[in-house]
Enzyme design. Structure first.
Site, PDB file in Angstrom:
ATOM      1  CB  ALA A  26       1.923 -14.954   7.453  1.00  0.00           C
ATOM      2  CB  THR A  30      -3.263 -17.287  11.599  1.00  0.00           C
ATOM      3  OG1 THR A  30      -2.625 -18.262  12.428  1.00  0.00           O
ATOM      4  CG2 THR A  30      -2.604 -17.265  10.236  1.00  0.00           C
ATOM      5  CB  ILE A 106       4.753  -6.161   7.112  1.00  0.00           C
ATOM      6  CG1 ILE A 106       3.549  -6.919   6.558  1.00  0.00           C
ATOM      7  CG2 ILE A 106       5.993  -6.460   6.288  1.00  0.00           C
ATOM      8  CD1 ILE A 106       3.190  -6.569   5.155  1.00  0.00           C
ATOM      9  CG  ASP A 107       2.129  -8.725  12.148  1.00  0.00           C
ATOM     10  OD1 ASP A 107       3.152  -8.522  12.831  1.00  0.00           O
ATOM     11  OD2 ASP A 107       1.668  -9.859  11.944  1.00  0.00           O
ATOM     12  CG  HIS A 122       9.632 -10.089   3.942  1.00  0.00           C
ATOM     13  ND1 HIS A 122       8.903 -11.250   3.889  1.00  0.00           N
ATOM     14  CD2 HIS A 122      10.803 -10.368   3.316  1.00  0.00           C
ATOM     15  CE1 HIS A 122       9.601 -12.179   3.263  1.00  0.00           C
ATOM     16  NE2 HIS A 122      10.762 -11.678   2.909  1.00  0.00           N
ATOM     17  CB  CYS A 158       9.965  16.284  -4.482  1.00  0.00           C
ATOM     18  SG  CYS A 158       9.735  14.504  -4.526  1.00  0.00           S
TER      19      CYS A 158
HETATM   20  P1  NAD Z   1       2.809 -18.364   4.593  1.00  0.00           P
HETATM   21  O1  NAD Z   1       1.388 -17.925   4.516  1.00  0.00           O
HETATM   22  O2  NAD Z   1       3.468 -18.803   3.354  1.00  0.00           O
HETATM   23  O3  NAD Z   1       2.883 -19.577   5.634  1.00  0.00           O
HETATM   24  C1  NAD Z   1       2.287 -19.512   6.876  1.00  0.00           C
HETATM   25  C2  NAD Z   1       2.406 -20.884   7.509  1.00  0.00           C
HETATM   26  O4  NAD Z   1       1.924 -20.800   8.844  1.00  0.00           O
HETATM   27  C3  NAD Z   1       1.570 -21.956   6.808  1.00  0.00           C
HETATM   28  O5  NAD Z   1       2.420 -23.035   6.462  1.00  0.00           O
HETATM   29  C4  NAD Z   1       0.514 -22.368   7.851  1.00  0.00           C
HETATM   30  O6  NAD Z   1       0.277 -23.752   7.858  1.00  0.00           O
HETATM   31  C5  NAD Z   1       1.169 -21.940   9.148  1.00  0.00           C
HETATM   32  N1  NAD Z   1       0.229 -21.522  10.201  1.00  0.00           N
HETATM   33  C6  NAD Z   1      -0.917 -20.804  10.074  1.00  0.00           C
HETATM   34  N2  NAD Z   1      -1.456 -20.545  11.288  1.00  0.00           N
HETATM   35  C7  NAD Z   1      -0.630 -21.128  12.198  1.00  0.00           C
HETATM   36  C8  NAD Z   1      -0.630 -21.196  13.616  1.00  0.00           C
HETATM   37  N3  NAD Z   1      -1.592 -20.633  14.380  1.00  0.00           N
HETATM   38  N4  NAD Z   1       0.386 -21.856  14.238  1.00  0.00           N
HETATM   39  C9  NAD Z   1       1.380 -22.438  13.496  1.00  0.00           C
HETATM   40  N5  NAD Z   1       1.423 -22.414  12.155  1.00  0.00           N
HETATM   41  C10 NAD Z   1       0.443 -21.742  11.515  1.00  0.00           C
HETATM   42  O7  NAD Z   1       3.620 -17.230   5.334  1.00  0.00           O
HETATM   43  P2  NAD Z   1       5.189 -16.874   5.308  1.00  0.00           P
HETATM   44  O8  NAD Z   1       5.999 -18.106   5.279  1.00  0.00           O
HETATM   45  O9  NAD Z   1       5.384 -15.879   6.365  1.00  0.00           O
HETATM   46  O10 NAD Z   1       5.443 -16.161   3.898  1.00  0.00           O
HETATM   47  C11 NAD Z   1       4.517 -15.316   3.331  1.00  0.00           C
HETATM   48  C12 NAD Z   1       4.889 -13.853   3.171  1.00  0.00           C
HETATM   49  O11 NAD Z   1       3.691 -13.172   3.470  1.00  0.00           O
HETATM   50  C13 NAD Z   1       5.890 -13.260   4.096  1.00  0.00           C
HETATM   51  O12 NAD Z   1       6.741 -12.529   3.303  1.00  0.00           O
HETATM   52  C14 NAD Z   1       5.126 -12.273   4.985  1.00  0.00           C
HETATM   53  O13 NAD Z   1       5.793 -11.043   5.014  1.00  0.00           O
HETATM   54  C15 NAD Z   1       3.836 -12.023   4.253  1.00  0.00           C
HETATM   55  N6  NAD Z   1       2.638 -11.920   5.109  1.00  0.00           N
HETATM   56  C16 NAD Z   1       2.725 -11.297   6.325  1.00  0.00           C
HETATM   57  C17 NAD Z   1       1.614 -11.222   7.148  1.00  0.00           C
HETATM   58  C18 NAD Z   1       1.747 -10.530   8.476  1.00  0.00           C
HETATM   59  O14 NAD Z   1       2.567  -9.620   8.626  1.00  0.00           O
HETATM   60  N7  NAD Z   1       0.988 -10.943   9.488  1.00  0.00           N
HETATM   61  C19 NAD Z   1       0.390 -11.785   6.738  1.00  0.00           C
HETATM   62  C20 NAD Z   1       0.326 -12.395   5.466  1.00  0.00           C
HETATM   63  C21 NAD Z   1       1.467 -12.460   4.665  1.00  0.00           C
END
Ligand code: NAD
Length: 247
Positions: A26, A30, A106-107, A122, A158
């Protein structure tokens, strides 16, 4: 080691690797405006527990609640645009520098940026399916039904309950995970980008390669094993590494 030297070390590892795969989480999205789960202050976890809200337990026991809360979170991820980090990964795949991307996201942003080989371990927010007859439906249809307060949305064929094709907490892993596992087994380098590496079983992957690069804003449980740990934003780190590889 300062960031400049870490970028250099990462570029050298990538250049000398026979096969490199990338694992994203994720955190890579961000910078596209989608909150992750665990960033301090901004992560979704600050307001709720995603392992509850986005779980099969809630989907099956309180489907209305799932569609009012969890589904909204999924739906909100669909209008974002890729950022520089997604575009660089697509470009370096085209150049043959990486073999593909395994994503927990999942984006759909890797595909939107042009990446071709993407393993969505996922699931995705493009489709849904009927829990009774297996009929595939578009995610848009789910959204339309939810907007009309058809809660939970039902299959037009269904009458069974529809669900999004996202892997919820409690779901088994999809076939894409088996394929991703095989790709990682054949690789000598894995680059993890924007993942806290706490969600199993995806977090087993970094333990399977000889060489590991982690690009993540905060620490992860695999930092001790990594050859290079870069605590920078994904786009900034990738831009620097890619410039060094090209030069
Ligand atoms: P997580 O939120 O657990 O971890 C995200 C990590 O990214 C954090 O450790 C954070 O410090 C780091 N981070 C944030 N912004 C950053 C940037 N700009 N550059 C580098 N690092 C950055 O996410 P995860 O490990 O993917 O696990 C969470 C679950 O949540 C996954 O299963 C995912 O499918 C789901 N999820 C997906 C989305 C999406 O599709 N965009 C969004 C939220 C959650």
């Amino acid at each position: 080691m300062d960031s400049k030297n870490l970028f250099k070390k990462a570029a050298e590892l990538i250049k000398s690797s026979q096969k490199t795969m990338v694992l994203t989480g994720a955190g890579i999205s961000t910078e596209s405006g989608i909150p992750d789960f665990r960033s301090p202050g901004t992560g979704l976890w600050e307001n709720m527990d995603p392992t509850e809200v986005l779980s099969t337990k809630v989907l099956f026991n309180s489907p209305e609640e799932f569609y009012r809360v969890g589904f909204k979170i999924l739906s909100s991820m669909r209008n974002a645009e890729p950022n520089e980090a997604h575009y660089i990964l697509s470009e370096i795949e085209k150049e043959g520098i990486i073999a593909g991307v395994i994503t927990q996201n999942i984006d759909n942003l890797h595909q939107k940026a042009g990446s071709k080989k993407v393993y969505e371990v996922h699931g995705n927010t493009r489709e849904g399916s009927c829990l009774r007859c297996g009929e595939k439906v578009s995610f848009e249809l789910l959204e339309e039904k939810v907007a009309k307060e058809e809660l939970p949305p039902r299959c037009d064929r269904c009458g069974g309950m529809l669900r999004p094709d996202v892997v919820l907490f409690g779901d088994p892993m999809p076939h894409a995970f088996d394929l991703a596992l095989k790709e990682v087994q054949e690789s000598d380098l894995l680059i993890v980008i924007g993942s806290s590496l706490v969600v199993a079983p995806v977090n087993f992957l970094p333990g399977m390669v000889d060489r590991l690069i982690i690009i993540n804003a905060t620490e992860t449980p695999y930092d001790y094993k990594a050859d290079v740990v870069i605590r920078e934003k994904a786009s900034y780190a990738l831009r620097n590494i890619w410039n060094l590889i090209k030069s």
